[in-house]
Design an enzyme around this catalytic site. Structure first.
Site, PDB file in Angstrom:
ATOM      1  N   TRP A 182       0.789  -1.234   0.000  1.00 53.90           N
ATOM      2  CA  TRP A 182       0.000   0.000   0.000  1.00 53.90           C
ATOM      3  C   TRP A 182       0.817   1.279   0.000  1.00 53.90           C
ATOM      4  O   TRP A 182       0.323   2.302   0.463  1.00 53.90           O
ATOM      5  CB  TRP A 182      -0.898   0.099   1.233  1.00 53.90           C
ATOM      6  CG  TRP A 182      -1.790  -1.029   1.533  1.00 53.90           C
ATOM      7  CD1 TRP A 182      -1.652  -1.925   2.532  1.00 53.90           C
ATOM      8  CD2 TRP A 182      -2.998  -1.371   0.850  1.00 53.90           C
ATOM      9  NE1 TRP A 182      -2.703  -2.812   2.525  1.00 53.90           N
ATOM     10  CE2 TRP A 182      -3.544  -2.483   1.497  1.00 53.90           C
ATOM     11  CE3 TRP A 182      -3.666  -0.827  -0.255  1.00 53.90           C
ATOM     12  CZ2 TRP A 182      -4.716  -3.079   1.087  1.00 53.90           C
ATOM     13  CZ3 TRP A 182      -4.841  -1.422  -0.656  1.00 53.90           C
ATOM     14  CH2 TRP A 182      -5.353  -2.533   0.013  1.00 53.90           C
ATOM     15  N   GLU A 404      -3.576   6.131   7.343  1.00 56.33           N
ATOM     16  CA  GLU A 404      -3.013   6.891   8.478  1.00 56.33           C
ATOM     17  C   GLU A 404      -3.746   6.554   9.774  1.00 56.33           C
ATOM     18  O   GLU A 404      -3.984   7.424  10.608  1.00 56.33           O
ATOM     19  CB  GLU A 404      -3.097   8.392   8.206  1.00 56.33           C
ATOM     20  CG  GLU A 404      -2.125   8.844   7.154  1.00 56.33           C
ATOM     21  CD  GLU A 404      -0.943   9.602   7.716  1.00 56.33           C
ATOM     22  OE1 GLU A 404      -1.001  10.115   8.846  1.00 56.33           O
ATOM     23  OE2 GLU A 404       0.061   9.661   7.018  1.00 56.33           O
TER      24      GLU A 404
HETATM   25  C1  LIG Z   1      -4.820   4.235  -0.863  1.00 54.88           C
HETATM   26  C2  LIG Z   1      -3.961   3.819   0.283  1.00 54.88           C
HETATM   27  C3  LIG Z   1      -2.756   4.469   0.497  1.00 54.88           C
HETATM   28  C4  LIG Z   1      -1.927   4.062   1.544  1.00 54.88           C
HETATM   29  N1  LIG Z   1      -0.709   4.663   1.712  1.00 54.88           N
HETATM   30  C5  LIG Z   1       0.155   4.167   2.628  1.00 54.88           C
HETATM   31  C6  LIG Z   1       1.491   4.659   2.712  1.00 54.88           C
HETATM   32  O1  LIG Z   1       1.890   5.561   1.969  1.00 54.88           O
HETATM   33  N2  LIG Z   1       2.335   4.077   3.603  1.00 54.88           N
HETATM   34  C7  LIG Z   1       1.924   3.086   4.432  1.00 54.88           C
HETATM   35  O2  LIG Z   1       2.734   2.622   5.223  1.00 54.88           O
HETATM   36  N3  LIG Z   1       0.656   2.606   4.405  1.00 54.88           N
HETATM   37  C8  LIG Z   1      -0.225   3.116   3.511  1.00 54.88           C
HETATM   38  N4  LIG Z   1      -1.515   2.611   3.450  1.00 54.88           N
HETATM   39  C9  LIG Z   1      -1.910   1.542   4.343  1.00 54.88           C
HETATM   40  C10 LIG Z   1      -2.919   1.983   5.394  1.00 54.88           C
HETATM   41  O3  LIG Z   1      -2.292   2.797   6.335  1.00 54.88           O
HETATM   42  C11 LIG Z   1      -3.585   0.740   5.980  1.00 54.88           C
HETATM   43  O4  LIG Z   1      -4.455   0.225   4.994  1.00 54.88           O
HETATM   44  C12 LIG Z   1      -4.340   1.020   7.251  1.00 54.88           C
HETATM   45  O5  LIG Z   1      -3.443   1.312   8.289  1.00 54.88           O
HETATM   46  C13 LIG Z   1      -5.234  -0.144   7.701  1.00 54.88           C
HETATM   47  O6  LIG Z   1      -4.541  -1.347   7.684  1.00 54.88           O
HETATM   48  P1  LIG Z   1      -5.181  -2.635   6.945  1.00 54.88           P
HETATM   49  O7  LIG Z   1      -5.590  -2.183   5.592  1.00 54.88           O
HETATM   50  O8  LIG Z   1      -4.231  -3.749   7.037  1.00 54.88           O
HETATM   51  O9  LIG Z   1      -6.500  -2.942   7.749  1.00 54.88           O
HETATM   52  P2  LIG Z   1      -6.623  -3.888   9.064  1.00 54.88           P
HETATM   53  O10 LIG Z   1      -5.617  -3.449  10.054  1.00 54.88           O
HETATM   54  O11 LIG Z   1      -6.629  -5.305   8.630  1.00 54.88           O
HETATM   55  O12 LIG Z   1      -8.069  -3.481   9.593  1.00 54.88           O
HETATM   56  C14 LIG Z   1      -9.269  -4.049   9.055  1.00 54.88           C
HETATM   57  C15 LIG Z   1     -10.427  -3.542   9.893  1.00 54.88           C
HETATM   58  O13 LIG Z   1     -10.274  -4.002  11.248  1.00 54.88           O
HETATM   59  C16 LIG Z   1     -10.299  -2.896  12.124  1.00 54.88           C
HETATM   60  N5  LIG Z   1      -9.407  -3.130  13.274  1.00 54.88           N
HETATM   61  C17 LIG Z   1      -8.130  -3.588  13.243  1.00 54.88           C
HETATM   62  N6  LIG Z   1      -7.636  -3.652  14.486  1.00 54.88           N
HETATM   63  C18 LIG Z   1      -8.609  -3.199  15.313  1.00 54.88           C
HETATM   64  C19 LIG Z   1      -8.704  -2.989  16.721  1.00 54.88           C
HETATM   65  N7  LIG Z   1      -7.681  -3.255  17.544  1.00 54.88           N
HETATM   66  N8  LIG Z   1      -9.856  -2.508  17.227  1.00 54.88           N
HETATM   67  C20 LIG Z   1     -10.911  -2.230  16.411  1.00 54.88           C
HETATM   68  N9  LIG Z   1     -10.879  -2.397  15.077  1.00 54.88           N
HETATM   69  C21 LIG Z   1      -9.738  -2.869  14.538  1.00 54.88           C
HETATM   70  C22 LIG Z   1      -9.842  -1.723  11.287  1.00 54.88           C
HETATM   71  O14 LIG Z   1     -10.242  -0.469  11.853  1.00 54.88           O
HETATM   72  C23 LIG Z   1     -10.497  -2.023   9.964  1.00 54.88           C
HETATM   73  O15 LIG Z   1     -11.810  -1.576   9.987  1.00 54.88           O
HETATM   74  C24 LIG Z   1      -2.354   3.022   2.409  1.00 54.88           C
HETATM   75  C25 LIG Z   1      -3.588   2.402   2.205  1.00 54.88           C
HETATM   76  C26 LIG Z   1      -4.368   2.764   1.146  1.00 54.88           C
HETATM   77  C27 LIG Z   1      -5.684   2.035   0.933  1.00 54.88           C
END
Ligand SMILES: Cc1cc2nc3c(=O)[nH]c(=O)nc-3n(C[C@H](O)[C@H](O)[C@H](O)COP(=O)(O)OP(=O)(O)OC[C@H]3O[C@@H](n4cnc5c(N)ncnc54)[C@H](O)[C@@H]3O)c2cc1C
Length: 424
Positions: A182, A404
């Site tokens: 990502w 973020e």
């Molecule tokens: C377009 C885009 C650009 C991005 N750019 C960057 C970047 O430049 N650099 C970078 O490092 N990352 C980047 N990201 C990554 C982004 O920061 C992550 O997608 C985000 O942190 C969520 O992680 P995940 O997608 O693995 O979701 P998950 O962590 O798998 O979460 C899935 C769901 O579970 C929920 N959840 C997880 N843990 C808990 C908890 N403890 N309590 C309650 N709910 C919870 C979440 O809120 C979410 O609803 C980007 C993502 C996208 C889509």
């Protein structure tokens, strides 16, 4: 109070030296107004007309970023100047205007800022001087930078990062292996800032941030992500295969890292964690981007509601439409005040005791998602088509509930901060 004093004298005495400098003002300075107008002009004249095309193409809008570089809106000097404002307001003001123009192109212009914030927050003065200009390139040779923390199995749970950095003492080099997911600008960046573990047993406290210099062998782009919104922004996986970088590419330097790790191993608190420190500083700025999208959709819907006639009158004459617009205006202003407060606090190093940075980002994301959805509703069938921009704005807004730190993670951070309880 001395009974012989006039009320003016009492106020003056209590305010002390501050009487010639208001203690609280929401009025922008002339400089801030000028910067806002300048950024708005670029957003209106250059970004907005290009928004639909780049969203449809799903490609990085290099020509637009080059235009931004030409006028100093994209580049090292511009960002340094925005950051120099002691009130902390110029950066969110500029971001709001740019994202009012378009969020996909906005992210193409501002995405480099996340890597820069990391270098600025954790680098030594030498590292800042060497790498921040290389993140932007020059007016004639524009570059971008990427911040790579997330991984396929480490999104919200940053402690699960598997990318490993090993120190090769004989060559004074770090060897990095792993896969990042990502990453905004991942693979097309001149400079990648990568969060890697130097001691997996310590979880996120064993993380450090590394600069991957341009054209380093072993650093390559993986799959490019096809997205729901902000489609002009490039998002991709980044592969790091035996990626060797000079010892001095560890942000902050080895001595500082060793001191920090020693403290953690002794059971003392580490002063900061690499990825978290970056997110903390950037959350209100991210919030201001969401506000830009929300404002654009609200303004479009307001104009439309005054123009569109049904049942012999403009649709805004129906309370349900007018009240929605009133609430949209209200929510946008409320979110902006939270963003400005957090930006001011961050710039003036006021501790975020109640997670005010997270509050500002959470509220702005919710507002942007809700306002853009309401804008579609106000435009009716037209709102649902790609002929009208609110459909794109709604797709763009949703990311502000996710990256973020997701909305749930912001709530976790806030609830822990206000309660002192380690809520899970
Ligand atoms: C377009 C885009 C650009 C991005 N750019 C960057 C970047 O430049 N650099 C970078 O490092 N990352 C980047 N990201 C990554 C982004 O920061 C992550 O997608 C985000 O942190 C969520 O992680 P995940 O997608 O693995 O979701 P998950 O962590 O798998 O979460 C899935 C769901 O579970 C929920 N959840 C997880 N843990 C808990 C908890 N403890 N309590 C309650 N709910 C919870 C979440 O809120 C979410 O609803 C980007 C993502 C996208 C889509």
């Amino acid at each position: 109070m001395n009974p012989t004093q006039t009320p003016e004298e009492v106020v003056q005495e209590q305010a002390g030296d501050a009487t010639d400098k208001p203690l609280f003002s929401l009025e922008l300075t002339q400089d801030q107004k000028d910067v806002k107008e300048w950024a708005h002009g670029f957003a209106e004249g250059v970004i907005r007309p290009a928004a639909h095309e780049w969203d449809e193409k799903e490609e990085f809008p290099w020509p637009v970023v080059q235009e931004a570089a030409k006028i100093g809106l994209y580049g090292f000097e511009g960002v340094a100047q925005f950051f120099a404002d002691e009130s902390g307001l110029t950066l969110p003001i500029v971001n709001e205007e740019i994202f009012w123009g378009d969020a996909g192109i906005g992210m193409a212009i501002m995405g480099t800022g996340l890597a820069v914030a990391s270098i600025f927050g954790q680098g030594t003065p030498e590292q800042m001087g060497e790498w921040i200009p290389q993140c932007y390139g020059t007016e004639d040779d524009v570059k971008v930078a990427a911040f790579c923390a997330s991984e396929p199995d480490a999104g919200s749970d940053v402690s699960a990062v598997r990318t490993v950095a090993k120190y090769d003492e004989a060559n004074d080099e770090w060897v990095i292996n792993g896969q990042k997911a990502w990453a905004t600008n991942g693979g097309i960046a001149n400079v990648h800032v990568v969060i890697a573990s130097v001691d997996r047993e310590l979880g996120s406290r064993g993380h450090a941030a590394f600069i991957i210099p341009p054209n380093t062998p072993g650093c390559s782009q993986g799959s490019k992500v096809k997205k729901h919104g902000i489609r002009a922004s490039h998002t991709a996986d980044v592969h790091l295969d035996d990626c060797r970088i000079p010892g001095n590419c560890l942000l902050g330097g080895k001595e500082k890292l060793d001191e920090r790790l020693a403290r953690v191993r002794e059971g003392k608190r580490a002063k900061s964690q690499a990825a978290m420190a970056t997110f903390e500083a950037s959350r209100p700025i991210v919030g201001s981007q969401a506000i830009g999208i929300a404002r654009a959709a609200y303004e479009y819907a307001l104009d439309y509601a005054k123009e569109r006639r049904q049942f012999g009158k403009a649709i805004i004459e129906n309370q349900s439409i007018a009240f929605d617009l009133a609430n949209m205006a209200l929510e946008i202003d409320a979110a902006r005040l939270l963003v400005w407060r957090a930006s001011w606090m961050g710039r003036n190093q006021v501790p975020f005791n109640h997670a005010e940075g997270s509050m500002s980002k959470l509220k702005s994301g919710q507002v942007a998602t809700w306002v853009t959805e309401r804008a579609i509703q106000i435009l009716g069938g037209n709102g649902y088509t790609r002929e009208f921009p609110v459909e794109r704005m709604h797709r763009d807004a949703k990311i502000y509930d996710i990256f973020e730190g997701t909305a749930e993670i912001q709530q976790l951070v806030i609830s822990r901060a206000i309660s002192g309880v380690h809520i899970k």
